[in-house]
Design a protein around this motif. Structure first.
Motif, short mmCIF file in Angstrom:
data_model
loop_
_atom_site.label_atom_id
_atom_site.label_comp_id
_atom_site.label_asym_id
_atom_site.label_seq_id
_atom_site.Cartn_x
_atom_site.Cartn_y
_atom_site.Cartn_z
N GLN A 336 0.84 -1.20 0.00
CA GLN A 336 0.00 0.00 0.00
C GLN A 336 0.87 1.25 0.00
OE1 GLN A 336 -4.05 -0.72 2.30
NE2 GLN A 336 -2.37 -1.75 3.38
N ALA A 337 1.95 1.22 0.76
CA ALA A 337 2.88 2.35 0.76
C ALA A 337 3.48 2.55 -0.63
CB ALA A 337 3.99 2.12 1.79
N HIS A 338 3.78 1.45 -1.29
CA HIS A 338 4.38 1.54 -2.61
C HIS A 338 3.43 2.13 -3.64
CE1 HIS A 338 7.01 0.57 -5.93
NE2 HIS A 338 6.03 -0.06 -6.54
N VAL A 339 2.15 1.92 -3.46
CA VAL A 339 1.17 2.51 -4.37
C VAL A 339 1.10 4.03 -4.16
CG1 VAL A 339 -1.27 2.58 -5.00
CG2 VAL A 339 -0.16 0.38 -4.56
N ALA A 340 1.19 4.47 -2.91
CA ALA A 340 0.95 5.87 -2.59
C ALA A 340 2.18 6.77 -2.68
CB ALA A 340 0.36 5.96 -1.17
N VAL A 341 3.33 6.28 -2.23
CA VAL A 341 4.49 7.15 -2.03
C VAL A 341 5.12 7.68 -3.31
CG1 VAL A 341 6.87 7.18 -1.16
CG2 VAL A 341 5.01 6.32 0.28
N VAL A 383 4.08 0.10 -10.00
CA VAL A 383 3.00 0.45 -9.07
C VAL A 383 1.70 -0.24 -9.46
CG1 VAL A 383 1.55 2.35 -8.28
CG2 VAL A 383 4.04 2.64 -8.39
N ALA A 384 1.44 -0.37 -10.76
CA ALA A 384 0.17 -0.96 -11.21
C ALA A 384 -0.01 -2.37 -10.67
CB ALA A 384 0.12 -0.98 -12.74
N PHE A 385 1.07 -3.16 -10.62
CA PHE A 385 0.97 -4.52 -10.12
C PHE A 385 0.67 -4.54 -8.63
CE2 PHE A 385 4.15 -6.03 -13.60
CZ PHE A 385 3.15 -5.88 -14.57
N LYS A 386 1.25 -3.58 -7.90
CA LYS A 386 0.99 -3.52 -6.46
C LYS A 386 -0.44 -3.06 -6.18
CE LYS A 386 4.99 -4.93 -5.26
NZ LYS A 386 5.12 -6.32 -4.79
N ALA A 387 -0.93 -2.10 -6.94
CA ALA A 387 -2.30 -1.64 -6.75
C ALA A 387 -3.29 -2.77 -7.01
CB ALA A 387 -2.59 -0.44 -7.66
N ARG A 388 -3.04 -3.55 -8.06
CA ARG A 388 -3.91 -4.70 -8.36
C ARG A 388 -3.88 -5.70 -7.21
NH1 ARG A 388 -3.92 -9.47 -8.61
NH2 ARG A 388 -1.67 -9.51 -8.22
N SER A 389 -2.68 -5.96 -6.68
CA SER A 389 -2.52 -6.92 -5.60
C SER A 389 -3.28 -6.47 -4.35
CB SER A 389 -1.03 -7.09 -5.28
OG SER A 389 -0.84 -7.92 -4.17
N VAL A 390 -3.17 -5.19 -4.02
CA VAL A 390 -3.88 -4.66 -2.85
C VAL A 390 -5.39 -4.76 -3.05
CG1 VAL A 390 -4.35 -2.57 -1.51
CG2 VAL A 390 -1.98 -3.15 -2.14
N GLY A 391 -5.85 -4.39 -4.23
CA GLY A 391 -7.28 -4.49 -4.51
C GLY A 391 -7.79 -5.92 -4.44
N ASP A 392 -7.01 -6.86 -4.96
CA ASP A 392 -7.39 -8.27 -4.93
C ASP A 392 -7.50 -8.78 -3.49
OD1 ASP A 392 -8.04 -10.77 -5.94
OD2 ASP A 392 -5.97 -11.34 -6.37
N PHE A 393 -6.64 -8.28 -2.63
CA PHE A 393 -6.71 -8.70 -1.22
C PHE A 393 -8.00 -8.20 -0.59
CE2 PHE A 393 -6.24 -7.47 3.23
CZ PHE A 393 -6.04 -8.72 3.80
N TYR A 394 -8.29 -6.91 -0.75
CA TYR A 394 -9.47 -6.35 -0.07
C TYR A 394 -10.77 -6.88 -0.67
CZ TYR A 394 -6.71 -3.27 2.85
OH TYR A 394 -5.84 -2.80 3.81
N ILE A 395 -10.77 -7.19 -1.95
CA ILE A 395 -12.00 -7.70 -2.57
C ILE A 395 -12.16 -9.20 -2.34
CG2 ILE A 395 -13.20 -8.07 -4.77
CD1 ILE A 395 -11.71 -5.53 -5.79
N ASN A 396 -11.08 -9.95 -2.58
CA ASN A 396 -11.20 -11.41 -2.61
C ASN A 396 -10.41 -12.13 -1.52
OD1 ASN A 396 -12.74 -11.39 -5.10
ND2 ASN A 396 -10.83 -10.79 -6.12
N GLY A 397 -9.67 -11.37 -0.72
CA GLY A 397 -8.90 -12.00 0.34
C GLY A 397 -7.65 -12.71 -0.15
#
Length: 420
Positions: A336-341, A383-397
């Motif tokens: 998440q830090a990597h997506v934002a910073v 960053v795009a890969f990290k954002a996808r990964s974070v979203g996949d966690f919050y949506i699908n665990g």
């Protein structure tokens, strides 16, 4: 914890975390300031910071994560990354090139005690470690073309690497390799001065030019069997630690750009008839721009410090986390830090030019180095890969996966272009 008595003021028995960091900051402030003094000229003249690395070794900076059991005085992840931010504000090349060193010190902690005793002693002796993991191309994802080969005389290392950040300054190089018949990848730890090792300063990136991120060639280099370890790519904190190092470098670059912006505005006497007519330092619009830039940097540093605390939490025995729980806590926070910073810092290093005039683009001032260096660091892990990964966690665990391999995609022809 504090204690009191009827006739006394509260007595502090232990320093707060902030007081501990302040002591560390004071301890290394002088050497960081010395490093900052020549940073611009070193970049303009492509002068590799060998002396500056030695200063840090002499000051004890490279051994701050050695456990007490092995003779060290260890500091927390949070304090390490705050110090790396401070060092990066002085010279981002120097902080970046130490990423591999501090990462290997973390790797030592996951090995058997005999290995720890041997290698922590070297860290305490001031020896540092470089990295040789990535290849220019032609290796399948999850493999390397660099090989460990068993001969009658022992193990030898053969291959070529690029992006060998820090290795030209190091005493030891940690080389990722594969061995025929052995699953996964291995680390071979070899002396920088070993016969058959060639390190080239051929990094031609437009940023971070002094990190020694070039070619390493290994021509039948002898490797002691006890210095070969199996890489553990999953459920470890290694990817999160590596990435937090880069985020700390980014924040330090942002802080340097912030300070440069404030310095330029405070001393500028020229203005424009299309503005308020006031000196830049008194112009409310310019003040607002500097305030926005500074706030972006503050936000970025706060995010990185929070991610670093998650690394500390993952290692905290009092929390009784399983390895899987610790991994998730650290990896998710760092992703998440990597997506934002990166965007916060890239914006800050670009907005530096919004508070100056055309004179700011003079090559002699090298103000563009902040953006160039930040952009270079930010390219390391899309960053795009990290954002996808974070979203996949919050949506699908789905548990996030840390970066542990770079290579040619399966079922694709090897590209003729080099990439990282």
């Amino acid at each position: 914890m504090t204690t009191t008595s009827a006739n006394s003021e509260p007595e502090v028995n232990a320093l707060s975390d902030e007081a501990k960091y302040q002591n560390l900051s004071d301890q290394f402030a002088e050497v960081f300031a010395r490093i900052a003094e020549g940073a611009k000229d070193r970049e303009l003249n492509r002068e590799l910071p060998f002396k500056q690395v030695q200063w840090l070794k002499d000051a004890g900076f490279t051994k701050v994560r050695v456990p007490k059991k092995f003779g060290g005085e260890p500091i927390s992840h949070e304090h390490l990354f705050r110090l790396l931010i401070d060092l990066s504000a002085a010279d981002s090349n120097v902080s970046h090139l130490l990423r591999s060193h501090f990462s290997f010190v973390e790797t030592i902690s996951r090995e058997p005690e005999e290995f720890q005793e041997r290698w922590y002693a070297r860290v305490l002796n001031g020896e540092i470690f470089g990295n040789a993991a990535t290849e220019r191309g032609g290796n399948a994802l999850g493999t390397t073309n660099t090989k460990l080969v068993k001969r009658d005389s022992g193990w030898v290392l053969q291959g070529e690497k690029f992006y060998t950040t820090g290795s030209i300054f190091a005493d030891w190089i940690v080389v990722m390799a594969t061995t025929d018949g052995v699953e996964g990848r291995q680390y071979a730890i070899i002396p920088r001065e070993a016969r058959g090792v060639t390190i080239l300063d051929d990094w031609d990136g437009f940023g971070q030019p002094l990190t020694g991120t070039g070619t390493a060639i290994f021509d039948d280099v002898s490797v002691d069997e006890e210095n070969i370890i199996q890489r553990r790519p999953s459920s470890t904190l290694e990817p999160a630690f590596f990435q937090t190092c880069l985020l700390a470098v980014l924040v330090g670059i942002g802080r340097a750009a912030r300070d440069e912006a404030a310095k330029i505005v405070a001393s500028r006497t020229r203005t424009f008839n299309t503005g308020s007519g006031a000196a830049f330092k008194d112009d409310q619009l310019i003040q607002q721009l500097v305030g926005k830039l500074a706030s972006n940097v503050f936000a970025a540093q706060s995010i990185v410090e929070a991610a670093a605390r998650s690394l500390d939490a993952a290692n905290d025995p009092s929390l009784k986390l399983t390895p899987e729980e610790g991994y998730l806590r650290a990896e998710l926070a760092v992703q998440q830090a990597h997506v934002a910073v990166p965007k916060l810092i890239l914006d800050a290093t670009s907005e530096l030019f919004d508070v100056t005039g055309a004179s700011a683009v003079s090559t002699s001032k090298a103000l563009d180095r902040y953006w160039r260096n930040a952009r270079t660091v930010a390219t390391h892990n899309p960053v795009a890969f990290k954002a996808r990964s974070v979203g996949d966690f919050y949506i699908n665990g789905t548990i996030p996966q840390g970066l542990n391999a770079i290579g040619d995609a399966p079922n694709s022809s090897a590209s003729k272009e080099t990439s990282n």
